[in-house]
Design a protein around this motif. Structure first.
Motif, PDB file in Angstrom:
ATOM      1  N   ARG A 171      -1.388  -0.136  -8.804  1.00  0.00           N
ATOM      2  CA  ARG A 171      -0.691   1.146  -8.708  1.00  0.00           C
ATOM      3  C   ARG A 171       0.608   1.048  -9.490  1.00  0.00           C
ATOM      4  NH1 ARG A 171       3.063   3.294  -5.036  1.00  0.00           N
ATOM      5  NH2 ARG A 171       2.983   1.378  -3.794  1.00  0.00           N
ATOM      6  N   LEU A 172       0.937   2.098 -10.229  1.00  0.00           N
ATOM      7  CA  LEU A 172       2.168   2.124 -11.003  1.00  0.00           C
ATOM      8  C   LEU A 172       3.275   2.779 -10.194  1.00  0.00           C
ATOM      9  CD1 LEU A 172       0.906   3.129 -14.565  1.00  0.00           C
ATOM     10  CD2 LEU A 172       1.089   0.862 -13.541  1.00  0.00           C
ATOM     11  N   SER A 173       4.495   2.261 -10.371  1.00  0.00           N
ATOM     12  CA  SER A 173       5.646   2.759  -9.626  1.00  0.00           C
ATOM     13  C   SER A 173       6.746   3.191 -10.574  1.00  0.00           C
ATOM     14  CB  SER A 173       6.176   1.664  -8.698  1.00  0.00           C
ATOM     15  OG  SER A 173       7.465   1.975  -8.236  1.00  0.00           O
ATOM     16  N   ASN A 174       7.588   4.121 -10.100  1.00  0.00           N
ATOM     17  CA  ASN A 174       8.752   4.582 -10.839  1.00  0.00           C
ATOM     18  C   ASN A 174      10.029   4.246 -10.073  1.00  0.00           C
ATOM     19  OD1 ASN A 174      10.253   5.910 -12.829  1.00  0.00           O
ATOM     20  ND2 ASN A 174      10.172   7.851 -11.737  1.00  0.00           N
ATOM     21  N   ALA A 175       9.970   3.274  -9.184  1.00  0.00           N
ATOM     22  CA  ALA A 175      11.119   2.927  -8.344  1.00  0.00           C
ATOM     23  C   ALA A 175      12.297   2.471  -9.192  1.00  0.00           C
ATOM     24  CB  ALA A 175      10.742   1.834  -7.355  1.00  0.00           C
ATOM     25  N   ARG A 176      13.509   2.780  -8.736  1.00  0.00           N
ATOM     26  CA  ARG A 176      14.700   2.412  -9.493  1.00  0.00           C
ATOM     27  C   ARG A 176      15.146   0.976  -9.222  1.00  0.00           C
ATOM     28  NH1 ARG A 176      15.878   5.149 -13.727  1.00  0.00           N
ATOM     29  NH2 ARG A 176      17.993   4.337 -13.556  1.00  0.00           N
ATOM     30  N   THR A 177      14.805   0.439  -8.062  1.00  0.00           N
ATOM     31  CA  THR A 177      15.344  -0.872  -7.686  1.00  0.00           C
ATOM     32  C   THR A 177      14.269  -1.888  -7.303  1.00  0.00           C
ATOM     33  OG1 THR A 177      15.655  -0.115  -5.408  1.00  0.00           O
ATOM     34  CG2 THR A 177      17.517   0.143  -6.909  1.00  0.00           C
ATOM     35  N   ARG A 178      13.010  -1.542  -7.419  1.00  0.00           N
ATOM     36  CA  ARG A 178      11.949  -2.472  -7.040  1.00  0.00           C
ATOM     37  C   ARG A 178      10.946  -2.582  -8.180  1.00  0.00           C
ATOM     38  NH1 ARG A 178       8.653  -2.217  -1.289  1.00  0.00           N
ATOM     39  NH2 ARG A 178       8.018  -4.404  -1.256  1.00  0.00           N
ATOM     40  N   TRP A 179      10.653  -3.819  -8.593  1.00  0.00           N
ATOM     41  CA  TRP A 179       9.811  -4.032  -9.756  1.00  0.00           C
ATOM     42  C   TRP A 179       8.344  -4.216  -9.404  1.00  0.00           C
ATOM     43  CZ3 TRP A 179      11.888  -2.414 -13.896  1.00  0.00           C
ATOM     44  CH2 TRP A 179      13.266  -2.514 -14.081  1.00  0.00           C
ATOM     45  N   GLY A 180       8.045  -4.568  -8.163  1.00  0.00           N
ATOM     46  CA  GLY A 180       6.647  -4.756  -7.802  1.00  0.00           C
ATOM     47  C   GLY A 180       6.493  -5.035  -6.327  1.00  0.00           C
ATOM     48  N   SER A 181       5.242  -5.019  -5.882  1.00  0.00           N
ATOM     49  CA  SER A 181       4.931  -5.389  -4.501  1.00  0.00           C
ATOM     50  C   SER A 181       3.460  -5.773  -4.442  1.00  0.00           C
ATOM     51  CB  SER A 181       5.225  -4.236  -3.527  1.00  0.00           C
ATOM     52  OG  SER A 181       4.371  -3.137  -3.785  1.00  0.00           O
ATOM     53  N   ALA A 182       3.082  -6.441  -3.354  1.00  0.00           N
ATOM     54  CA  ALA A 182       1.700  -6.867  -3.156  1.00  0.00           C
ATOM     55  C   ALA A 182       1.324  -6.674  -1.700  1.00  0.00           C
ATOM     56  CB  ALA A 182       1.522  -8.332  -3.560  1.00  0.00           C
ATOM     57  N   LYS A 183       0.071  -6.327  -1.463  1.00  0.00           N
ATOM     58  CA  LYS A 183      -0.439  -6.160  -0.112  1.00  0.00           C
ATOM     59  C   LYS A 183      -1.497  -7.207   0.171  1.00  0.00           C
ATOM     60  CE  LYS A 183       0.329  -1.140   0.087  1.00  0.00           C
ATOM     61  NZ  LYS A 183      -0.308   0.186   0.309  1.00  0.00           N
ATOM     62  N   VAL A 184      -1.691  -7.499   1.438  1.00  0.00           N
ATOM     63  CA  VAL A 184      -2.649  -8.534   1.816  1.00  0.00           C
ATOM     64  C   VAL A 184      -4.073  -8.182   1.401  1.00  0.00           C
ATOM     65  CG1 VAL A 184      -1.282  -9.430   3.726  1.00  0.00           C
ATOM     66  CG2 VAL A 184      -2.828  -7.514   4.128  1.00  0.00           C
ATOM     67  N   ASP A 185      -4.341  -6.884   1.190  1.00  0.00           N
ATOM     68  CA  ASP A 185      -5.690  -6.487   0.778  1.00  0.00           C
ATOM     69  C   ASP A 185      -5.917  -6.643  -0.719  1.00  0.00           C
ATOM     70  OD1 ASP A 185      -4.234  -4.426  -0.313  1.00  0.00           O
ATOM     71  OD2 ASP A 185      -5.219  -2.818   0.818  1.00  0.00           O
ATOM     72  N   GLY A 186      -4.934  -7.183  -1.450  1.00  0.00           N
ATOM     73  CA  GLY A 186      -5.082  -7.401  -2.884  1.00  0.00           C
ATOM     74  C   GLY A 186      -4.538  -6.281  -3.739  1.00  0.00           C
ATOM     75  N   GLY A 187      -3.913  -5.293  -3.122  1.00  0.00           N
ATOM     76  CA  GLY A 187      -3.311  -4.203  -3.883  1.00  0.00           C
ATOM     77  C   GLY A 187      -2.001  -4.642  -4.508  1.00  0.00           C
ATOM     78  N   ILE A 188      -1.831  -4.346  -5.793  1.00  0.00           N
ATOM     79  CA  ILE A 188      -0.626  -4.706  -6.534  1.00  0.00           C
ATOM     80  C   ILE A 188       0.065  -3.433  -7.013  1.00  0.00           C
ATOM     81  CG2 ILE A 188       0.296  -5.873  -8.584  1.00  0.00           C
ATOM     82  CD1 ILE A 188      -0.702  -7.847  -6.556  1.00  0.00           C
ATOM     83  N   MET A 189       1.379  -3.369  -6.863  1.00  0.00           N
ATOM     84  CA  MET A 189       2.173  -2.291  -7.431  1.00  0.00           C
ATOM     85  C   MET A 189       3.118  -2.885  -8.463  1.00  0.00           C
ATOM     86  SD  MET A 189       5.419  -0.878  -7.507  1.00  0.00           S
ATOM     87  CE  MET A 189       6.304  -1.275  -6.000  1.00  0.00           C
ATOM     88  N   LEU A 190       3.181  -2.278  -9.656  1.00  0.00           N
ATOM     89  CA  LEU A 190       4.092  -2.721 -10.708  1.00  0.00           C
ATOM     90  C   LEU A 190       4.828  -1.511 -11.281  1.00  0.00           C
ATOM     91  CD1 LEU A 190       1.774  -5.287 -12.532  1.00  0.00           C
ATOM     92  CD2 LEU A 190       3.741  -5.833 -11.088  1.00  0.00           C
TER      93      LEU A 190
END
Length: 250
Positions: A171-190
């Motif tokens: 999943r793509l993000s437009n957050a101003r202060t967070r570059w990424g995240s990961a969930k235990v189900d294998g979902g990645i946000m960048l």
């Protein structure tokens, strides 16, 4: 002399702190203590449901110097953010180099990226050279998101086997202060703004989030996993924090 003013866009309350007036966002929840957070948006105060305003204001006064220091640093950082001129010939930082916009009606509708030199690219966009800034931004943004997804997918596929993990979705993000995240189900946000940075910096964030699929905290064991694929992570992490990315607003 008028007092300094700092305002959160979702501000619900205002407090005088030292010589400044600070409009902050008060968020109440089931937490046990009052917490202060300064981000690019401003000051957020997180408080228990039953915390009185007197207690909240007392904490603000106690932490006034810290709050004003952080808000001042935020103001300085925001003033250093480069602006993008959404027009023919404009430049954007891209993968540590420079990408120049070329507007012309004969360009492919989805946009076309060409390498024109070392760390230099040209993005051809299907618009007249005198197109309005909002139209240019919209088309570049659409291309950027597609391209970010392709680049991120390639880098995830590159490093996941090395780390012994499997990612499931991006999943793509437009957050101003967070570059990424990961969930235990294998979902990645960048964050799609990572395309502004050098590829080694982008790779550090990819490796960081993939490493969370093995260790979901930031313990020494987690950083050992990161270091196994990115030994220079500390320097790259500092580079990510120190270099401002351009503001995409019109």
């Amino acid at each position: 002399m008028s007092p300094l003013e700092f305002a959160h866009p979702k501000a619900t309350h205002t407090a005088p702190l030292g010589s400044a007036r600070v409009a902050y966002w008060l968020v109440r929840s089931s937490r046990r203590s009052i917490g202060l957070e300064v981000s690019d948006s401003g000051l957020t105060v997180r408080a228990p449901l039953r915390a009185s305003m007197a207690n909240i204001e007392a904490v603000l006064q106690e932490k006034a110097r810290w709050v004003l220091t952080k808000l001042g640093e935020r103001e300085t950082r925001n003033q250093q953010v480069p602006q993008i001129a959404w027009q023919h010939g404009a430049y954007l930082p891209y993968l540590g180099g420079v990408l120049q916009l070329h507007l012309h009606p004969a360009a492919p509708r989805g946009g076309e990226l060409l390498t024109v030199g070392e760390q230099r690219w040209a993005l051809h966009v299907n618009l007249p050279t005198d197109a309005a800034g909002a139209s240019v931004r919209a088309q570049v943004n659409a291309w950027w998101l597609r391209h970010a997804r392709a680049v991120f997918t390639e880098r995830l596929q590159r490093f996941a086997p090395e780390l012994g993990v499997q990612w499931r979705s991006l999943r793509l993000s437009n957050a101003r202060t967070r570059w990424g995240s990961a969930k235990v189900d294998g979902g990645i946000m960048l964050n799609w703004r990572l395309l502004h940075f050098r590829l080694p910096v982008l790779d550090y964030v990819v490796i960081h989030e993939l490493s969370h699929l093995r260790v979901m905290d930031h313990s020494p064991r987690f950083w050992a996993v990161v270091a196994s694929a990115c030994p220079d992570y500390a320097r790259l992490r500092a580079e990510l924090r120190q270099h401002p990315v351009p503001d995409w607003v019109i």
